[in-house]
Design a protein around this motif. Structure first.
Motif, PDB file in Angstrom:
ATOM      1  N   ALA A  91      10.003 -25.841  -8.641  1.00  0.00           N
ATOM      2  CA  ALA A  91       9.749 -26.055 -10.066  1.00  0.00           C
ATOM      3  C   ALA A  91       8.306 -26.467 -10.317  1.00  0.00           C
ATOM      4  N   LEU A  92       7.795 -27.359  -9.486  1.00  0.00           N
ATOM      5  CA  LEU A  92       6.417 -27.823  -9.652  1.00  0.00           C
ATOM      6  C   LEU A  92       5.428 -26.696  -9.383  1.00  0.00           C
ATOM      7  N   ALA A  93       5.674 -25.915  -8.341  1.00  0.00           N
ATOM      8  CA  ALA A  93       4.789 -24.792  -8.030  1.00  0.00           C
ATOM      9  C   ALA A  93       4.760 -23.783  -9.173  1.00  0.00           C
ATOM     10  N   SER A  94       5.914 -23.506  -9.744  1.00  0.00           N
ATOM     11  CA  SER A  94       5.998 -22.547 -10.846  1.00  0.00           C
ATOM     12  C   SER A  94       5.196 -23.016 -12.051  1.00  0.00           C
ATOM     13  N   GLU A  95       5.264 -24.311 -12.355  1.00  0.00           N
ATOM     14  CA  GLU A  95       4.518 -24.851 -13.491  1.00  0.00           C
ATOM     15  C   GLU A  95       3.021 -24.878 -13.208  1.00  0.00           C
ATOM     16  N   LEU A  96       2.659 -25.225 -11.995  1.00  0.00           N
ATOM     17  CA  LEU A  96       1.238 -25.254 -11.637  1.00  0.00           C
ATOM     18  C   LEU A  96       0.620 -23.864 -11.744  1.00  0.00           C
ATOM     19  N   TRP A  97       1.372 -22.844 -11.345  1.00  0.00           N
ATOM     20  CA  TRP A  97       0.836 -21.484 -11.385  1.00  0.00           C
ATOM     21  C   TRP A  97       0.527 -21.035 -12.812  1.00  0.00           C
ATOM     22  N   LYS A  98       1.251 -21.567 -13.788  1.00  0.00           N
ATOM     23  CA  LYS A  98       1.043 -21.189 -15.186  1.00  0.00           C
ATOM     24  C   LYS A  98      -0.298 -21.680 -15.725  1.00  0.00           C
ATOM     25  N   GLU A  99      -0.866 -22.685 -15.076  1.00  0.00           N
ATOM     26  CA  GLU A  99      -2.138 -23.252 -15.526  1.00  0.00           C
ATOM     27  C   GLU A  99      -3.299 -22.358 -15.091  1.00  0.00           C
ATOM     28  N   ASN A 100      -4.200 -22.072 -16.025  1.00  0.00           N
ATOM     29  CA  ASN A 100      -5.379 -21.278 -15.679  1.00  0.00           C
ATOM     30  C   ASN A 100      -6.476 -22.192 -15.138  1.00  0.00           C
ATOM     31  N   VAL A 101      -6.113 -22.896 -14.075  1.00  0.00           N
ATOM     32  CA  VAL A 101      -7.007 -23.841 -13.409  1.00  0.00           C
ATOM     33  C   VAL A 101      -6.979 -23.506 -11.922  1.00  0.00           C
ATOM     34  N   ARG A 102      -8.131 -23.279 -11.340  1.00  0.00           N
ATOM     35  CA  ARG A 102      -8.207 -22.854  -9.940  1.00  0.00           C
ATOM     36  C   ARG A 102      -7.391 -23.765  -9.030  1.00  0.00           C
ATOM     37  N   GLU A 103      -7.589 -25.059  -9.148  1.00  0.00           N
ATOM     38  CA  GLU A 103      -6.932 -25.998  -8.241  1.00  0.00           C
ATOM     39  C   GLU A 103      -5.409 -26.014  -8.424  1.00  0.00           C
ATOM     40  N   CYS A 104      -4.957 -25.849  -9.658  1.00  0.00           N
ATOM     41  CA  CYS A 104      -3.513 -25.796  -9.910  1.00  0.00           C
ATOM     42  C   CYS A 104      -2.889 -24.602  -9.206  1.00  0.00           C
ATOM     43  N   LYS A 105      -3.547 -23.463  -9.292  1.00  0.00           N
ATOM     44  CA  LYS A 105      -3.004 -22.251  -8.688  1.00  0.00           C
ATOM     45  C   LYS A 105      -2.997 -22.352  -7.160  1.00  0.00           C
ATOM     46  N   ILE A 106      -4.044 -22.925  -6.586  1.00  0.00           N
ATOM     47  CA  ILE A 106      -4.071 -23.082  -5.132  1.00  0.00           C
ATOM     48  C   ILE A 106      -2.958 -24.027  -4.679  1.00  0.00           C
ATOM     49  N   LEU A 107      -2.789 -25.137  -5.403  1.00  0.00           N
ATOM     50  CA  LEU A 107      -1.697 -26.060  -5.079  1.00  0.00           C
ATOM     51  C   LEU A 107      -0.347 -25.366  -5.167  1.00  0.00           C
ATOM     52  N   ALA A 108      -0.189 -24.510  -6.171  1.00  0.00           N
ATOM     53  CA  ALA A 108       1.073 -23.783  -6.331  1.00  0.00           C
ATOM     54  C   ALA A 108       1.389 -22.955  -5.092  1.00  0.00           C
ATOM     55  N   THR A 109       0.367 -22.304  -4.510  1.00  0.00           N
ATOM     56  CA  THR A 109       0.596 -21.477  -3.314  1.00  0.00           C
ATOM     57  C   THR A 109       0.962 -22.330  -2.101  1.00  0.00           C
ATOM     58  N   LEU A 110       0.536 -23.587  -2.114  1.00  0.00           N
ATOM     59  CA  LEU A 110       0.828 -24.496  -1.000  1.00  0.00           C
ATOM     60  C   LEU A 110       2.181 -25.189  -1.156  1.00  0.00           C
ATOM     61  N   ILE A 111       2.595 -25.399  -2.403  1.00  0.00           N
ATOM     62  CA  ILE A 111       3.811 -26.159  -2.686  1.00  0.00           C
ATOM     63  C   ILE A 111       5.049 -25.274  -2.789  1.00  0.00           C
ATOM     64  N   MET A 112       4.887 -24.022  -3.173  1.00  0.00           N
ATOM     65  CA  MET A 112       6.034 -23.130  -3.335  1.00  0.00           C
ATOM     66  C   MET A 112       6.783 -22.954  -2.003  1.00  0.00           C
ATOM     67  N   PRO A 113       8.084 -23.247  -1.964  1.00  0.00           N
ATOM     68  CA  PRO A 113       8.861 -23.038  -0.737  1.00  0.00           C
ATOM     69  C   PRO A 113       8.987 -21.539  -0.443  1.00  0.00           C
ATOM     70  N   HIS A 114       8.585 -21.118   0.738  1.00  0.00           N
ATOM     71  CA  HIS A 114       8.589 -19.700   1.088  1.00  0.00           C
ATOM     72  C   HIS A 114       9.962 -19.081   0.925  1.00  0.00           C
ATOM     73  N   GLU A 115      10.982 -19.818   1.360  1.00  0.00           N
ATOM     74  CA  GLU A 115      12.331 -19.256   1.375  1.00  0.00           C
ATOM     75  C   GLU A 115      12.959 -19.169  -0.012  1.00  0.00           C
ATOM     76  N   GLN A 116      12.349 -19.809  -1.006  1.00  0.00           N
ATOM     77  CA  GLN A 116      12.920 -19.807  -2.352  1.00  0.00           C
ATOM     78  C   GLN A 116      12.240 -18.839  -3.305  1.00  0.00           C
ATOM     79  N   MET A 117      11.114 -18.307  -2.917  1.00  0.00           N
ATOM     80  CA  MET A 117      10.410 -17.396  -3.824  1.00  0.00           C
ATOM     81  C   MET A 117      10.993 -15.998  -3.703  1.00  0.00           C
TER      82      MET A 117
END
Length: 206
Positions: free
Chosen positions: A58-84
């Protein structure tokens, strides 16, 4: 729960001020990396932050929506591989803002998905250079891991790679060439074909 996630995103965005790197920001801006907001925070700091938050869909999905470089990078690190899901992955790829982000997302997330092979095929057949780039980065990772691929699939991949290497920009050509070189390590019988492509399809001027 939804409000808690939004509050966490807000707190994360505020924390970037503590790690702001003006030199890195201006360097990226000069290279044409266009984000609505970019604090220039380095990858090591972002990885430390991601470790503190752990995997969270949920947090990764919300972070990705932000047009902020750091938010998007965090999203790629936080998103669980097995759930995407593949649908989610392709939606992110369709919104990919820069080549830098495409490379980071491929390394941190897309290459690890259970649907990585399908995502890669969809990407190399795409029209956008960023999605093609992601496809070849994923395939490079698959070749390194010696993921099973039939001769017919390899033939199709090589034909696509030849076109991308001939027509793509620098970053895409580099990704294609890297994937072809790794393929040769895994399937040495394809080395002559790959060498012919690299020579005959090399752009006249870089």
């Amino acid at each position: 729960m939804e409000q808690q996630v939004k509050d966490k995103v807000k707190a994360i965005k505020q924390s970037f001020r503590l790690h702001m790197n003006g030199v890195a920001f201006h360097s990226m801006k000069n290279k044409g990396l266009d984000y609505k907001l970019n604090w220039g925070v380095g990858l090591p700091q972002l990885k430390e932050m991601a470790a503190d938050y752990g995997k969270n869909h949920a947090l990764a999905s919300e972070l990705w929506k932000e047009n902020v470089r750091e938010c998007k990078i965090l999203a790629t690190l936080i998103m669980p591989h097995e759930q995407m899901t593949e649908q989610e992955a392709m939606a992110w790829i369709d919104e990919m803002p820069t080549i830098e982000m495409a490379e980071i997302a491929s390394m941190n997330l897309f290459q690890h998905l259970s649907c990585a092979k399908s995502v890669a095929w969809n990407c190399i057949e795409g029209e956008k250079e960023t999605e093609q780039l992601i496809g070849y980065h994923i395939l490079s990772a698959m070749f390194r891991r010696r993921v099973s691929m039939g001769n017919e699939e390899v033939d199709i991949y090589i034909k696509r790679a030849a076109v991308a290497f001939r027509n793509g920009g620098y970053a895409l050509r580099h990704a294609v060439m890297n994937s072809l070189v790794i393929l040769c390590d895994v399937m040495p019988e394809r080395e002559q074909t790959v060498n012919d492509i690299l020579e005959s399809h090399r752009p006249e001027a870089d």
